[in-house]
Design a protein around this motif. Structure first.
Motif, PDB file in Angstrom:
ATOM      1  N   GLU A 195       0.831  -1.214   0.000  1.00 16.77           N
ATOM      2  CA  GLU A 195       0.000   0.000   0.000  1.00 16.77           C
ATOM      3  C   GLU A 195       0.860   1.256   0.000  1.00 16.77           C
ATOM      4  N   VAL A 196       0.468   2.222  -0.820  1.00 21.70           N
ATOM      5  CA  VAL A 196       1.126   3.526  -0.826  1.00 21.70           C
ATOM      6  C   VAL A 196       0.559   4.350   0.327  1.00 21.70           C
ATOM      7  N   ILE A 197       1.420   4.693   1.282  1.00 20.56           N
ATOM      8  CA  ILE A 197       0.977   5.437   2.463  1.00 20.56           C
ATOM      9  C   ILE A 197       0.989   6.942   2.207  1.00 20.56           C
ATOM     10  N   LYS A 198       1.999   7.418   1.491  1.00 23.81           N
ATOM     11  CA  LYS A 198       2.107   8.855   1.249  1.00 23.81           C
ATOM     12  C   LYS A 198       2.847   9.103  -0.057  1.00 23.81           C
ATOM     13  N   VAL A 199       2.460  10.188  -0.748  1.00 25.25           N
ATOM     14  CA  VAL A 199       3.111  10.616  -1.981  1.00 25.25           C
ATOM     15  C   VAL A 199       3.583  12.056  -1.784  1.00 25.25           C
ATOM     16  N   ASP A 200       4.874  12.296  -2.060  1.00 20.20           N
ATOM     17  CA  ASP A 200       5.455  13.637  -1.940  1.00 20.20           C
ATOM     18  C   ASP A 200       5.967  14.072  -3.309  1.00 20.20           C
ATOM     19  N   PRO A 201       5.124  14.777  -4.103  1.00 17.64           N
ATOM     20  CA  PRO A 201       5.541  15.173  -5.457  1.00 17.64           C
ATOM     21  C   PRO A 201       6.718  16.138  -5.469  1.00 17.64           C
ATOM     22  N   GLU A 202       6.836  16.984  -4.445  1.00 21.39           N
ATOM     23  CA  GLU A 202       7.910  17.979  -4.430  1.00 21.39           C
ATOM     24  C   GLU A 202       9.290  17.316  -4.332  1.00 21.39           C
ATOM     25  N   LYS A 203       9.392  16.234  -3.554  1.00 20.47           N
ATOM     26  CA  LYS A 203      10.667  15.547  -3.368  1.00 20.47           C
ATOM     27  C   LYS A 203      10.747  14.236  -4.141  1.00 20.47           C
ATOM     28  N   ASN A 204       9.717  13.941  -4.936  1.00 23.02           N
ATOM     29  CA  ASN A 204       9.668  12.699  -5.729  1.00 23.02           C
ATOM     30  C   ASN A 204       9.793  11.459  -4.844  1.00 23.02           C
ATOM     31  N   LEU A 205       9.046  11.441  -3.756  1.00 20.03           N
ATOM     32  CA  LEU A 205       9.131  10.344  -2.801  1.00 20.03           C
ATOM     33  C   LEU A 205       7.827   9.575  -2.734  1.00 20.03           C
ATOM     34  N   LEU A 206       7.959   8.260  -2.614  1.00 21.27           N
ATOM     35  CA  LEU A 206       6.841   7.374  -2.320  1.00 21.27           C
ATOM     36  C   LEU A 206       7.117   6.687  -0.995  1.00 21.27           C
ATOM     37  N   LEU A 207       6.150   6.700  -0.087  1.00 20.12           N
ATOM     38  CA  LEU A 207       6.245   5.961   1.164  1.00 20.12           C
ATOM     39  C   LEU A 207       5.347   4.739   1.040  1.00 20.12           C
TER      40      LEU A 207
END
Length: 212
Positions: A177-189
């Protein structure tokens, strides 16, 4: 558009959800990736999109690959991977366009593909979780693989669990499961662990599993 992106495993941490529960997550620096080639049924015999990720110096790229990148109008990239798509989706991709983490949203299920950590040569106890032998009375049979069976054929059947190389193979973990998406830092949690060492390449794509 089929969901798929390349990224780099950063490491593991833990975050709190809105409900207050603590969730272990793997941080993946996903993209941005560039579309280097779109393969079609007419030309290559199958439909796929080729994505590139990671910067690379031109002098470290051989001449054939320099020509491949120049044809696409992109700078040399370190990693190239293909994602199979349907013929109808081929028109949705354009060579040279960028793909980032905005493909995903919180709550999506993804499959993560990576290369497991190599652990070198290992015995049957460590590699296949065998039970060890007796440790007393001079048995001298503590961590050996045991009888190989098949005394009639006088050979070892294929697939027999024996000591050998452990790890270093391609692994796919499904339904994370994708918990969080951070478009500014290109991160997937992504919830849970994904294969590979920190800094290794991973592929994140739309899961084939259905949430129960």
């Amino acid at each position: 558009m089929a969901k798929g992106i390349l990224g780099k495993k950063i490491g593991m941490t833990q975050v709190f959800t809105e409900a207050g529960s603590l969730v272990p997550v793997t941080v993946v620096e996903a993209g941005p990736c560039l579309v280097v080639q779109v393969k079609t049924e007419e030309k290559e015999g199958y439909t796929a999109v080729q994505l590139g990720f990671g910067e690379k110096k031109a002098k470290q790229t051989n001449k054939p690959m320099q020509g491949h990148f120049a044809k696409a109008g992109v700078k040399p990239l370190r990693f190239l991977r293909e994602f199979r798509i349907s013929p109808e989706e081929a028109d949705q991709y354009k060579v040279g366009e960028a793909i980032d983490v905005s493909l995903f949203k919180e709550g999506d299920l993804v499959d993560v593909v990576g290369q497991a950590k190599g652990k070198g040569f290992a015995g049957a106890v460590k590699r296949h979780n065998f039970n060890r032998g007796p440790m007393s009375h001079g048995s001298m049979y503590h961590r050996r693989p045991g009888s190989l069976g098949a005394t009639g054929p006088e050979r070892v059947f294929k697939g027999r669990k024996l000591p050998g190389r452990m790890g270093g193979h391609r692994v796919t973990i499904q339904g994370l499961e994708v918990i969080k998406v951070d478009p500014e830092k290109n991160l997937l949690l992504i919830k849970g662990a994904v294969p590979g060492r920190n800094g290794a390449l991973v592929q994140v794509k739309k899961s084939v599993k259905v949430r129960s």
